[in-house]
Design an enzyme around this catalytic site. Structure first.
Site, PDB file in Angstrom:
ATOM      1  N   GLY A 182       0.809  -1.203   0.000  1.00 46.93           N
ATOM      2  CA  GLY A 182       0.000   0.000   0.000  1.00 46.93           C
ATOM      3  C   GLY A 182       0.848   1.261   0.000  1.00 46.93           C
ATOM      4  O   GLY A 182       1.779   1.425  -0.792  1.00 46.93           O
ATOM      5  N   SER A 183       0.554   2.144   0.946  1.00 45.71           N
ATOM      6  CA  SER A 183       1.153   3.483   0.926  1.00 45.71           C
ATOM      7  C   SER A 183       2.619   3.532   1.332  1.00 45.71           C
ATOM      8  O   SER A 183       3.227   4.616   1.275  1.00 45.71           O
ATOM      9  CB  SER A 183       0.342   4.422   1.819  1.00 45.71           C
ATOM     10  OG  SER A 183      -0.903   4.699   1.222  1.00 45.71           O
ATOM     11  N   ILE A 184       3.215   2.421   1.723  1.00 41.56           N
ATOM     12  CA  ILE A 184       4.674   2.454   1.905  1.00 41.56           C
ATOM     13  C   ILE A 184       5.349   2.669   0.551  1.00 41.56           C
ATOM     14  O   ILE A 184       6.543   2.978   0.483  1.00 41.56           O
ATOM     15  CB  ILE A 184       5.171   1.176   2.612  1.00 41.56           C
ATOM     16  CG1 ILE A 184       4.479   1.013   3.972  1.00 41.56           C
ATOM     17  CG2 ILE A 184       6.675   1.221   2.840  1.00 41.56           C
ATOM     18  CD1 ILE A 184       4.903  -0.217   4.746  1.00 41.56           C
TER      19      ILE A 184
ATOM     20  N   LYS B 152       4.736   5.263  -1.076  1.00 42.65           N
ATOM     21  CA  LYS B 152       4.926   6.713  -1.136  1.00 42.65           C
ATOM     22  C   LYS B 152       6.341   7.169  -0.780  1.00 42.65           C
ATOM     23  O   LYS B 152       6.912   8.003  -1.497  1.00 42.65           O
ATOM     24  CB  LYS B 152       3.895   7.411  -0.248  1.00 42.65           C
ATOM     25  CG  LYS B 152       2.470   7.354  -0.779  1.00 42.65           C
ATOM     26  CD  LYS B 152       1.514   8.104   0.125  1.00 42.65           C
ATOM     27  CE  LYS B 152       0.103   8.156  -0.455  1.00 42.65           C
ATOM     28  NZ  LYS B 152      -0.566   6.857  -0.433  1.00 42.65           N
TER      29      LYS B 152
END
Length: 479
Positions: free
Chosen positions: A66-68, A70
């Site tokens: 997921g957002s890791i 980013k």
């Protein structure tokens, strides 16, 4: 001065490994997660991996993180800044002509302060999937606030940053990350799609022992916000590099000075509760409450959540300890801090990341270690495992505590923490002996106001004199 001896490789003890495994199994049972996989890092090395749950997984099983994604996207953007190809205060419209909120700066996008909505228009993209960049632009994204007005987490903002990478490099955002981030850092199991064994993601029924397989959607232009697959081992490598736990060997990817800029809090997370979290350039910064008068632990990292998967990466810049946990449940498993807490309290170096590592990094730092007095107040100067020097008051909470890095002129410069951030620490002495320290003009000595040193303003020639009764007896103390 004797030559530095190689530091022993960091390890875990059998007792520590057993505690990690027990904690992982307990968390897996409590949160009813089909599969959990975890890794622990010390001094830049992965020292423990473990798995739990009924769904098969191993250390090399990839999970969607997921957002890791980013902070990895952020590193690639910051490489452009470090190379002088853009500035953080550039309006993003200068680099992506059709970007939503074109007047927002690159720094606004990195810190979730561009004023953009959290999600793109249309169906739930993380489960349904998302379209191309042109489709995203045509969807009619409308900002919620003016750039810089407030923090508002935005997946859209990272879609824009991914597009910036594609415009700058002429290839897909994930191809940029593969060449410039993942391969140089040895993250061999990380990619936009899994390169080997992959975990299956599930929704776990809240009131029954039942699971539902979650779809793995294609994220299109939203990919830079959360489409990557990885393993806890690769995430620990990334987190260790991010906080410089392995020294500055990763400067070829992004200089350590830029990584410290990433980790500096820039935007407070105001969710109506006391402030404990902030955002840097692509990373979240958490500061948990301390216990027993000790300061809380500050960590740098990111969490990730998409249908079927959750993940957390947390790194302690002060100790170099890093933990990463990946799970195969939509509802998640909480934070990875349950493993980080097993590694000791704030400011306590790991058992294996002892003075040996500091000697290998910078033997001269050891000659400065120990107690120094700022006037009558004792401070401790501690060589860290990553070769830095940490200066703070002995005992209690110290708002001036600062970490120093070696500067090119032989002095040290404050790179983390409080009062002396950016200030110089200079050694004062005759020959090679350190008689005093000048820290941002403040005079530190090995004894309180040592008259043998050039104490600014001088020292009363009468010296210290005893005052009977100055320290009350226990029965005289005011309760």
């Amino acid at each position: 001065m004797t030559a530095a001896q190689p530091a022993p490789p960091p390890t875990t003890t059998p007792d520590e490994a057993a505690r990690f495994a027990d904690a992982l199994r307990a968390r897996c049972r409590e949160r009813r997660v089909p599969a959990l996989s975890a890794a622990v890092g010390r001094a830049g090395e992965v020292v423990w991996t473990g798995t739990a749950g009924w769904a098969p997984s191993g250390p090399r099983t990839a999970f969607r993180i997921g957002s890791i994604t980013k902070p990895m996207t952020a590193v690639a953007v910051l490489r452009l800044a470090a190379a002088g190809r853009l500035r953080l205060d550039d309006p993003v419209g200068r680099h992506v002509a059709d970007a939503p909120a074109p007047d927002a700066t690159v720094a606004h996008l990195l810190t979730h302060t561009a004023g953009l909505p959290a999600e793109p228009p249309g169906p739930w993209w993380e489960r349904h999937g998302a379209g191309s960049w042109d489709e995203l632009v045509a969807s009619g994204v409308e900002p919620l606030w003016e750039p810089g007005e407030r923090h508002h987490y935005s997946n859209l903002g990272y879609a824009v940053l991914g597009r910036l990478l594609e415009e700058a490099h002429g290839r897909s955002w994930d191809a940029v990350l593969q060449v410039e981030v993942w391969t140089p850092l040895g993250m061999t199991a990380t990619g936009r799609t899994p390169s080997g064994e992959a975990a299956a993601g599930y929704a776990v029924h809240p009131d029954a022992d039942a699971v539902l397989a979650e779809p793995v959607a294609a994220y299109g232009a939203m990919g830079p916000a959360g489409e990557v697959w990885s393993t806890p081992t690769d995430l620990v490598r990334f987190g260790s590099w991010l906080v410089g736990a392995g020294g500055d060997d990763g400067d070829g990817v992004l200089p350590l000075a830029w990584r410290r800029r990433m980790a500096a809090p820039r935007a407070v997370v105001d969710d109506g509760t006391p402030f404990t979290a902030a955002w840097g350039l692509g990373v979240s910064v958490h500061h948990g409450p301390g216990e027993g008068g000790r300061p809380g632990r500050r960590t740098v990292g990111h969490g990730g959540s998409v249908p079927g998967f959750t993940a957390t990466l947390r790194a302690d810049p002060a100790t170099g300890d890093v933990v990463a946990v990946c799970g195969s449940s939509t509802a998640g498993f909480g934070d990875a801090a349950f493993l980080l807490d097993l590694l000791g309290g704030p400011g306590a170096a790991s058992a294996s990341a002892s003075a040996g590592a500091a000697i290998a990094a910078d033997p001269d730092a050891l000659t400065l270690a120990g107690t120094w007095y700022w006037g009558p107040v004792p401070h401790t100067l501690t060589p860290r495992p990553d070769g830095l020097l940490a200066l703070g008051a002995s005992g209690g909470v110290d708002t001036r505590a600062t970490v120093f890095s070696r500067a090119g002129d032989g002095s040290w410069v404050g790179v983390e923490g409080g009062y002396w951030l950016g200030e110089r620490l200079r050694v004062v002495g005759r020959g090679t002996a350190a008689e005093a320290l000048d820290v941002g003009t403040f005079h530190f000595t090995r004894a309180p106001y040592d008259p043998a040193t050039a104490v600014p303003g001088g020292v009363d020639p009468a010296g210290w004199r005893a005052v009977p009764g100055l320290t009350p007896a226990d029965d005289d103390a005011v309760g």
